[in-house]
Design a protein around this motif. Sequence first.
Motif, mmCIF file in Angstrom:
data_model
loop_
_atom_site.group_PDB
_atom_site.id
_atom_site.type_symbol
_atom_site.label_atom_id
_atom_site.label_comp_id
_atom_site.label_asym_id
_atom_site.label_seq_id
_atom_site.Cartn_x
_atom_site.Cartn_y
_atom_site.Cartn_z
ATOM 1 N N LEU A 135 11.074 55.195 11.698
ATOM 2 C CA LEU A 135 9.840 55.624 11.058
ATOM 3 C C LEU A 135 8.947 56.265 12.118
ATOM 4 N N GLY A 136 8.681 57.560 11.962
ATOM 5 C CA GLY A 136 7.840 58.268 12.927
ATOM 6 C C GLY A 136 6.718 59.019 12.252
ATOM 7 N N PRO A 137 5.719 59.468 13.015
ATOM 8 C CA PRO A 137 4.667 60.314 12.454
ATOM 9 C C PRO A 137 5.221 61.715 12.200
ATOM 10 N N ASP A 138 4.733 62.350 11.152
ATOM 11 C CA ASP A 138 5.308 63.616 10.705
ATOM 12 C C ASP A 138 4.714 64.822 11.439
ATOM 13 N N TYR A 139 5.041 64.926 12.731
ATOM 14 C CA TYR A 139 4.717 66.131 13.499
ATOM 15 C C TYR A 139 5.651 66.174 14.704
ATOM 16 N N GLU A 140 5.451 67.122 15.595
ATOM 17 C CA GLU A 140 6.399 67.393 16.679
ATOM 18 C C GLU A 140 6.799 66.144 17.466
ATOM 19 N N MET A 141 5.820 65.350 17.915
ATOM 20 C CA MET A 141 6.141 64.167 18.709
ATOM 21 C C MET A 141 6.983 63.182 17.928
ATOM 22 N N GLY A 142 6.587 62.901 16.676
ATOM 23 C CA GLY A 142 7.305 61.915 15.884
ATOM 24 C C GLY A 142 8.750 62.289 15.666
ATOM 25 N N ARG A 143 8.991 63.527 15.287
ATOM 26 C CA ARG A 143 10.367 63.966 15.037
ATOM 27 C C ARG A 143 11.177 64.045 16.324
ATOM 28 N N SER A 144 10.536 64.431 17.418
ATOM 29 C CA SER A 144 11.255 64.526 18.697
ATOM 30 C C SER A 144 11.648 63.152 19.222
ATOM 31 N N THR A 145 10.737 62.183 19.150
ATOM 32 C CA THR A 145 11.044 60.848 19.655
ATOM 33 C C THR A 145 12.127 60.179 18.818
ATOM 34 N N VAL A 146 12.050 60.338 17.503
ATOM 35 C CA VAL A 146 13.082 59.765 16.625
ATOM 36 C C VAL A 146 14.435 60.404 16.933
ATOM 37 N N PHE A 149 9.222 59.843 7.676
ATOM 38 C CA PHE A 149 8.130 60.319 8.518
ATOM 39 C C PHE A 149 6.827 60.255 7.721
ATOM 40 N N ALA A 150 5.834 59.577 8.308
ATOM 41 C CA ALA A 150 4.556 59.361 7.635
ATOM 42 C C ALA A 150 3.508 60.338 8.158
ATOM 43 N N PRO A 151 2.528 60.715 7.332
ATOM 44 C CA PRO A 151 1.463 61.615 7.790
ATOM 45 C C PRO A 151 0.667 60.988 8.939
ATOM 46 N N LEU A 152 0.157 61.824 9.821
ATOM 47 C CA LEU A 152 -0.725 61.346 10.881
ATOM 48 C C LEU A 152 -1.984 60.764 10.252
ATOM 49 N N ASP A 153 -2.464 59.650 10.814
ATOM 50 C CA ASP A 153 -3.639 58.945 10.292
ATOM 51 C C ASP A 153 -3.381 58.384 8.900
ATOM 52 N N TYR A 209 12.985 51.321 14.649
ATOM 53 C CA TYR A 209 12.380 52.148 15.704
ATOM 54 C C TYR A 209 11.204 52.908 15.118
ATOM 55 N N THR A 210 10.064 52.908 15.834
ATOM 56 C CA THR A 210 8.903 53.654 15.383
ATOM 57 C C THR A 210 8.220 54.350 16.554
ATOM 58 N N SER A 211 7.578 55.471 16.260
ATOM 59 C CA SER A 211 6.818 56.172 17.300
ATOM 60 C C SER A 211 5.411 56.514 16.819
ATOM 61 N N VAL A 212 4.909 55.777 15.816
ATOM 62 C CA VAL A 212 3.503 55.931 15.441
ATOM 63 C C VAL A 212 2.652 55.498 16.626
ATOM 64 N N ALA A 213 1.408 55.948 16.680
ATOM 65 C CA ALA A 213 0.569 55.643 17.846
ATOM 66 C C ALA A 213 -0.878 55.447 17.427
ATOM 67 N N GLY A 214 -1.687 54.971 18.379
ATOM 68 C CA GLY A 214 -3.112 54.793 18.139
ATOM 69 C C GLY A 214 -3.412 53.836 16.994
ATOM 70 N N ASN A 215 -4.364 54.218 16.138
ATOM 71 C CA ASN A 215 -4.736 53.381 15.002
ATOM 72 C C ASN A 215 -3.617 53.275 13.972
ATOM 73 N N ASP A 216 -2.729 54.280 13.935
ATOM 74 C CA ASP A 216 -1.594 54.215 13.010
ATOM 75 C C ASP A 216 -0.702 53.013 13.315
ATOM 76 N N THR A 217 -0.536 52.698 14.592
ATOM 77 C CA THR A 217 0.269 51.542 14.974
ATOM 78 C C THR A 217 -0.329 50.258 14.428
ATOM 79 N N VAL A 218 -1.644 50.140 14.537
ATOM 80 C CA VAL A 218 -2.327 48.936 14.056
ATOM 81 C C VAL A 218 -2.042 48.734 12.571
ATOM 82 N N ARG A 219 -2.196 49.788 11.813
ATOM 83 C CA ARG A 219 -1.975 49.689 10.372
ATOM 84 C C ARG A 219 -0.508 49.406 10.049
ATOM 85 N N PHE A 220 0.402 50.130 10.703
ATOM 86 C CA PHE A 220 1.818 49.991 10.384
ATOM 87 C C PHE A 220 2.339 48.597 10.713
#
Length: 388
Positions: free
Chosen positions: A168-179, A198-202, A222-233
């Motif tokens: 599960l990654g965020p739906d932009y360049e970093m998320g798809r690349s890390t996954v 892949f989930a939307p940012l924020d 495996y996840t690569s969400v970050a910031g406040n998204d991590t807290v929620r996820f």
Amino acid sequence: MQQLKLAAILAALFMASQAQAQSTIKIGVVTPLTGTYAGIGQQVKWGIDLAVKEINDKGGILGRKIETIYEDEEANPNVAVQKAEKLFQVSKVDFLTGTVNSGSTLAVGQVAERNNRLASTTVSFSDAITGDKCSPNMFRVNAKAGMQSAALVEWMVKEKPSASVFYLGPDYEMGRSTVAAFKAAAEKRGATSVGEVFAPLDNKDYSPFFGQIRAARPQVLYTSVAGNDTVRFLTQLSEFGLAKNLQIVGAAGTVTAQNMGAIGKAADGYVTGAAYSAELDSAENRKFVADFKAMWKAEPDLYGVDSYGVVYFYKAAVEKAGTTDTDKLRTAMRGLEWQTPQGKKTMRAGDHQAVQDMYAVKVVNGKFQIIGKVSGEAAVGPDTCTRF
């Protein structure tokens, strides 16, 4: 009369040289100061400001003090481009850093090329930045996604051999690349992929993805969400009971010193591949952590230490080149070795990727513990940049 003219010329030259010696070196910082990645931007600012203070207190670089100019990129590539252009064209910065969003870093690399200036990221993970979308004017001092995956997979195949993995990654360049990077490395070592989303940012609600995760019955998530998204996820994952009997792993910036407190117990057991832990046992790191805590009343994470390190990277390059001239400085940066709290780093000349040792790091009772290590040479992988 001739003597008076000569004296006037010499005086003008002396005054010009004095003005050059006294003028500041301007570093522009385009980083998220608001929004879901504001915590990452805070670490970026803290790391840079600490390094700048240390260097300025010792006389600056080649006798010139450093001046920093900050702009909020909001983790938005379009905004990052506008702010970078402003810093290059209006503020006339000598060097630019700070971008967090991988899309922002890729876009700002093109801006740096157009303005014949150099830039560096201390945060962005996408392999493309120093791979197929590399730029001769962009350098990366932090570890890319593939390097993180090398350390994390090495740990996983020992602890969870032939594991089934959901992504599960965020739906932009970093998320798809890390996954993509972790998936390729894990499958190569015998893991089985059982799904990815892949989930939307924020994103505010991750529960719509939980049915897919439950149905896939993975051993590892495996996840690569970050910031406040991590807290929620991670909080929602725990509340829905999905974290039980599930090993959660992920990108280096998913759980950090900045968001761990808000995540609480849901972060325990999380494992990542990273180039830094505040627990690194060296005299250089102990001093850095102590100085960072004394200045900011907070513990540094990988974003803080790499942002601290980029200023010293720039300093070493300027001192090697003897100038801030772009062409000469670019040459000086290629192959440069410099010291950081993480140890010695080398900037690989062929793709502008920093080579550094990598660690498997686990969250235990709210603290990061190093549980494995892979050498930088083994982790970095081949140079795939063909643009320069």
